[in-house]
Design a protein around this motif. Structure first.
Motif, short mmCIF file in Angstrom:
data_model
loop_
_atom_site.label_atom_id
_atom_site.label_comp_id
_atom_site.label_asym_id
_atom_site.label_seq_id
_atom_site.Cartn_x
_atom_site.Cartn_y
_atom_site.Cartn_z
N PHE A 174 -7.05 -22.94 -10.61
CA PHE A 174 -7.72 -21.64 -10.64
C PHE A 174 -6.78 -20.48 -10.31
O PHE A 174 -7.23 -19.38 -10.06
N ALA A 175 -5.48 -20.75 -10.31
CA ALA A 175 -4.53 -19.76 -9.79
C ALA A 175 -4.63 -18.42 -10.49
O ALA A 175 -4.60 -17.36 -9.84
N HIS A 176 -4.76 -18.41 -11.82
CA HIS A 176 -4.74 -17.14 -12.55
C HIS A 176 -6.07 -16.41 -12.46
O HIS A 176 -6.11 -15.19 -12.30
N VAL A 177 -7.16 -17.13 -12.58
CA VAL A 177 -8.46 -16.46 -12.55
C VAL A 177 -8.84 -16.04 -11.14
O VAL A 177 -9.47 -14.99 -10.95
N ILE A 178 -8.46 -16.80 -10.13
CA ILE A 178 -8.80 -16.48 -8.74
C ILE A 178 -7.77 -15.53 -8.13
O ILE A 178 -8.11 -14.63 -7.39
N GLY A 179 -6.50 -15.74 -8.45
CA GLY A 179 -5.46 -14.95 -7.82
C GLY A 179 -5.08 -15.54 -6.47
O GLY A 179 -5.24 -16.74 -6.22
N TYR A 180 -4.63 -14.70 -5.56
CA TYR A 180 -4.22 -15.17 -4.23
C TYR A 180 -4.26 -13.98 -3.28
O TYR A 180 -4.56 -12.85 -3.70
N VAL A 181 -3.98 -14.21 -2.00
CA VAL A 181 -3.95 -13.13 -1.02
C VAL A 181 -2.54 -12.97 -0.47
O VAL A 181 -1.75 -13.92 -0.49
N ALA A 182 -2.24 -11.78 0.01
CA ALA A 182 -0.93 -11.49 0.57
C ALA A 182 -1.04 -10.34 1.55
O ALA A 182 -2.10 -9.69 1.65
N LYS A 183 0.03 -10.05 2.27
CA LYS A 183 0.04 -8.96 3.23
C LYS A 183 -0.05 -7.62 2.51
O LYS A 183 0.56 -7.44 1.46
N PRO A 184 -0.79 -6.66 3.07
CA PRO A 184 -0.77 -5.31 2.50
C PRO A 184 0.62 -4.70 2.61
O PRO A 184 1.35 -4.95 3.58
N ASN A 185 1.01 -3.92 1.63
CA ASN A 185 2.31 -3.26 1.68
C ASN A 185 2.13 -1.75 1.55
O ASN A 185 1.00 -1.25 1.47
N ASP A 186 3.24 -1.04 1.54
CA ASP A 186 3.18 0.42 1.48
C ASP A 186 2.50 0.92 0.21
O ASP A 186 1.82 1.95 0.22
N ARG A 187 2.68 0.19 -0.89
CA ARG A 187 2.04 0.61 -2.15
C ARG A 187 0.52 0.53 -2.04
O ARG A 187 -0.19 1.37 -2.60
N ASP A 188 0.02 -0.48 -1.33
CA ASP A 188 -1.43 -0.60 -1.16
C ASP A 188 -1.97 0.57 -0.33
O ASP A 188 -3.02 1.14 -0.66
N ILE A 189 -1.27 0.91 0.74
CA ILE A 189 -1.69 2.03 1.58
C ILE A 189 -1.67 3.33 0.79
O ILE A 189 -2.61 4.13 0.84
N LYS A 190 -0.60 3.52 0.02
CA LYS A 190 -0.47 4.76 -0.76
C LYS A 190 -1.55 4.86 -1.82
O LYS A 190 -2.09 5.95 -2.08
N ALA A 191 -1.90 3.74 -2.43
CA ALA A 191 -2.94 3.76 -3.47
C ALA A 191 -4.28 4.18 -2.89
O ALA A 191 -5.04 4.93 -3.53
N ILE A 192 -4.58 3.73 -1.67
CA ILE A 192 -5.84 4.13 -1.02
C ILE A 192 -5.83 5.61 -0.70
O ILE A 192 -6.82 6.32 -0.91
N GLU A 193 -4.70 6.10 -0.20
CA GLU A 193 -4.60 7.52 0.14
C GLU A 193 -4.71 8.39 -1.11
O GLU A 193 -5.32 9.47 -1.08
N GLU A 194 -4.13 7.94 -2.23
CA GLU A 194 -4.21 8.72 -3.48
C GLU A 194 -5.63 8.81 -4.01
O GLU A 194 -5.98 9.76 -4.71
N ARG A 195 -6.46 7.83 -3.68
CA ARG A 195 -7.86 7.87 -4.09
C ARG A 195 -8.69 8.76 -3.18
O ARG A 195 -9.89 8.93 -3.39
N GLY A 196 -8.06 9.31 -2.15
CA GLY A 196 -8.77 10.17 -1.21
C GLY A 196 -9.61 9.42 -0.22
O GLY A 196 -10.48 10.01 0.43
N GLU A 197 -9.35 8.14 -0.03
CA GLU A 197 -10.13 7.32 0.90
C GLU A 197 -9.38 7.17 2.22
O GLU A 197 -8.16 7.31 2.29
N GLU A 198 -10.13 6.88 3.25
CA GLU A 198 -9.54 6.65 4.56
C GLU A 198 -9.00 5.22 4.62
O GLU A 198 -9.68 4.27 4.23
#
Length: 694
Positions: A174-198
């Motif tokens: 199920f690797a492709h359809v489920i995906g996986y989890v990983a640590k949040p990185n700076d790009r994840d934080i920046k993407a949330i901020e760009e959406r105007g979310e806290e």
């Protein structure tokens, strides 16, 4: 004249007045200061007492966030395909260590493999919030866990505990359809901020994980849950002294996501692929439920949970068969002869008589080029039914420009090509459905030397699933499902429920805007492909499950141009081989399931490579259906059994296959000598653009 100096004495009353004035001023100032101090003390101790007592308590107690258990992902039968498991880990708190380097040196003696990650550990520890524990190593063995606890008193700032880690019990299935989890990185934080979310504070927790790719990413917010917290008492240096259990708040687990996939079918599909590369999708033609969506080769998502080593990731990334790419929805391929049902329906909509015959002599001369049929000796006189059954390229070449590429593109979009679908996974490839307008737009967008004129010679390539045409396995499954259903424009569905709330079922679709009479003609041709002894996939399509039979279509798509319209020999180099495809639905008399399977750079063709693999997957699907099991176990009627005294091999039936008695008798009847054996492929040429309009 001399004058005598005069002596002037100050008036005692004047000096006394000056002293009284100074006394009055100083006294007033002192009184005002006292009153101000009294007022301030009253404000602090009476009016703002509660506020400052709260601040004092906050200096004494800290509230440390606790990551919540991530929601599970289950298949249609409740089987866990992404869950959580206990994991021992060792953590380091930077502010409680006297010397971080010395602490890591001592820890390296207990856990030697931490020395390899020393730089990344220091980087993570320095980036973590104050007094926040940072995982140094997860998934400790019991011996390692005991060893760290034994020396914990000699390692300031080091602790060992047990937490929950993400776990994928089926590995790569199920690797492709489920995906996986990983640590949040700076790009994840920046993407949330760009959406105007806290940005949630839990994202800064070193032990927190977010979804990457697939369902884990698309439904990350639902799976994430709500963080809890432990209220701990700290000293003046911020070190934990005690825990206030009463003030702690438990974490709220994430919601469970139930998919339409079937774990048994998914596992069987990956097993059937072996070392081959490609994608496969199985759909329920009644409601659009996706039972299988697999991409091969795959990878183990468990490697990514704790951070995959660079050498492992680079090996996966650089492997030519691209195990990290989801070939079921992202990878696009020319559909080859599996597209001929679409072309046939376009012919019918254009008013072409399905009984009209075309004589196939092995090729079709158009302009200054001969477009060859896959069967060198030709098929002889072909109508539409036999052209589908025998996959005759010449038939489709001959009639393609009477329908035109725009009519073919129109029907292709009705059947599901050129679209993406709301299945909960973003980033699907839309593919390419060429048309006259598409070429003009493409030429304008890319500033191509060509003026964007569509040449009739290009239509010939498109008619047999080549040229600029590009599709993915999901789109092929949608096409097959719509042809099999015959009434509704089936849409795929992947998610059944989230947090116990059912998602809308996919059984209320719009009508399929294609004539039922036309669909019946195409379905009859597909049935002949799989069940007529002269069909291109007869032996490879026999299920051996009672009277249940498939209806299908083989396809072999060229991955390169062999030149002069001829098909080159099989090449031992993997990247130079053709693609093999097969689409089918079963049972052919009461369609329930559809399958689309692509093998990238296959050793042989659609009939030899793709059809047998699709058959094995379809058998698993049918055997899991209680209604199909009952039908399989039902005794066959006398007329459907092999005539007495006739061996199955003599009757042209694959062992375990089922045919009608008349078919078996016909198989024994004298037949004219067959032409020379034809290759198993049923491909056509690559894109062709003449030098000038024909």
């Amino acid at each position: 004249m001399s004058s005598e100096p005069s002596i002037i004495f100050s008036d005692p009353n004047e000096r006394q007045g000056s002293f009284l004035r100074r006394t009055f001023v100083l006294g007033g100032l002192t009184t005002l200061g006292g009153l101000a101090l009294t007022a301030r003390l009253a404000q602090l101790q009476v009016f703002q007492a509660h506020e400052y007592s709260t601040l004092a308590s906050q200096n004494q107690f800290n509230f440390r966030l606790v990551p919540p258990p991530r929601g599970r992902i289950l298949d249609r039968n409740g089987v866990v395909i992404a869950g959580n498991r206990p994991s021992f880990r060792v953590l380091v708190v930077r502010d409680e260590t006297k010397d971080l380097d010395q602490t890591l040196d001592l820890l390296g003696r207990l856990l030697p493999d931490t020395l390899d990650r020393r730089r990344s550990i220091i980087r993570e520890v320095n980036a973590a919030p104050r007094f926040s524990p940072v995982p140094v190593k997860s998934d400790l063995t019991w011996e390692e866990f005991a060893r760290v606890n034994l020396y914990a008193n000699e390692l300031p700032g080091v602790m060992a505990d047990m937490n929950e880690a993400r776990f994928y019990p089926f590995g790569g299935a199920f690797a492709h359809v489920i995906g996986y989890v990983a640590k949040p990185n700076d790009r994840d934080i920046k993407a949330i901020e760009e959406r105007g979310e806290e940005v949630p504070q839990i994202l800064y927790n070193p032990g927190f994980r977010i979804g990457r790719q697939g369902v884990e990413r698309s439904f990350d917010t639902d799976l994430r849950g709500e963080a809890g917290g432990n209220r701990v008492e700290v000293d003046a240096r911020g070190r934990v002294v005690a825990e206030d259990i009463g003030g702690s708040r438990p974490a709220v687990p994430g919601k469970d996501v139930v998919l339409t996939l079937d774990a048994d079918v998914q596992n069987r599909a990956l097993e059937v692929y072996g070392e081959e590369s490609g994608g496969c999708v199985v759909m329920d033609v009644r409601n659009g439920d996706i039972l299988c969506m697999v991409s091969a080769p795959s990878f183990d998502p468990n490697l990514f949970v704790g951070g995959v080593p660079s050498r492992v990731y680079n090996a996966l990334r650089d492997y030519e068969r691209k195990p990290l790419l989801d070939k079921a929805i992202y990878g696009t391929f020319p559909p080859g002869s599996t597209f001929k049902m679409t072309t046939a329906l376009a012919f019918l909509e254009a008013g072409i008589d399905p009984k009209e015959r075309v004589n196939c002599t092995g090729g079709y001369r158009y302009g200054n080029r001969t477009f060859r049929c896959w069967r060198r000796g030709g098929h002889g006189s072909m109508d539409m039914h036999n052209a589908i059954k025998n996959s005759c390229d010449t038939y489709f070449y001959h009639l393609s420009n009477r329908a035109g590429v725009d009519k073919i593109a129109e029907v292709a979009k009705k059947l599901g090509f050129g679209h993406t679908y709301e299945i909960g996974i973003a980033g699907q490839s839309k593919g390419t459905v060429p048309s006259t307008q598409w070429k003009r737009d493409y030429a304008a967008a890319t500033k191509w030397d060509d003026d964007g004129t569509w040449y009739p010679g290009e239509t010939l390539s498109v008619s047999i699933g080549q040229g600029a045409l590009a599709v993915n396995a999901l789109q092929l499954a949608v096409m097959t499902s719509r042809i099999a259903n015959g009434r509704k424009a089936i849409m795929p569905r992947l998610v059944k429920s989230i947090g116990g709330v059912d998602r809308p079922e996919g059984d209320d679709f719009g009508d399929l805007p294609i004539s039922t009479e036309h669909l019946n003609i195409v379905r009859a041709g597909m049935q002949a492909v799989a069940n007529d002894v002269t069909g291109t996939a007869y032996r490879a399509s026999q299920l051996g499950l009672g009277d249940i039979q498939m209806a299908g279509k083989t396809g072999t798509a060229q991955s390169r141009d062999y030149g002069t319209g001829s098909r080159g020999p099989r090449d031992a180099v993997w990247t130079r081989r053709d693609h093999a495809l097969f689409v089918a639905f079963a049972p052919h008399d009461a369609p329930r399931y559809a399958i689309a399977l692509i093998i990238q750079h296959a050793p042989a063709g659609g009939a030899a490579d793709a059809a047998p693999k699709a058959r094995e997957i379809m058998k698993t699907v049918l055997l899991k259906d209680p209604d199909m099991r009952a039908r399989i176990e039902r005794p066959l009627p006398p007329e459907a059994q092999t005539p007495e005294g006739v061996d199955e091999g003599e009757a042209g039936v694959a062992p375990g296959g089922e045919v009608t008695g008349q078919e078996a008798i016909d198989a024994l009847a004298p037949r004219p000598a067959a032409p020379a054996p034809a290759p198993t492929a049923d491909t056509g040429p690559r894109p062709y653009v003449p030098d000038a309009p024909q």
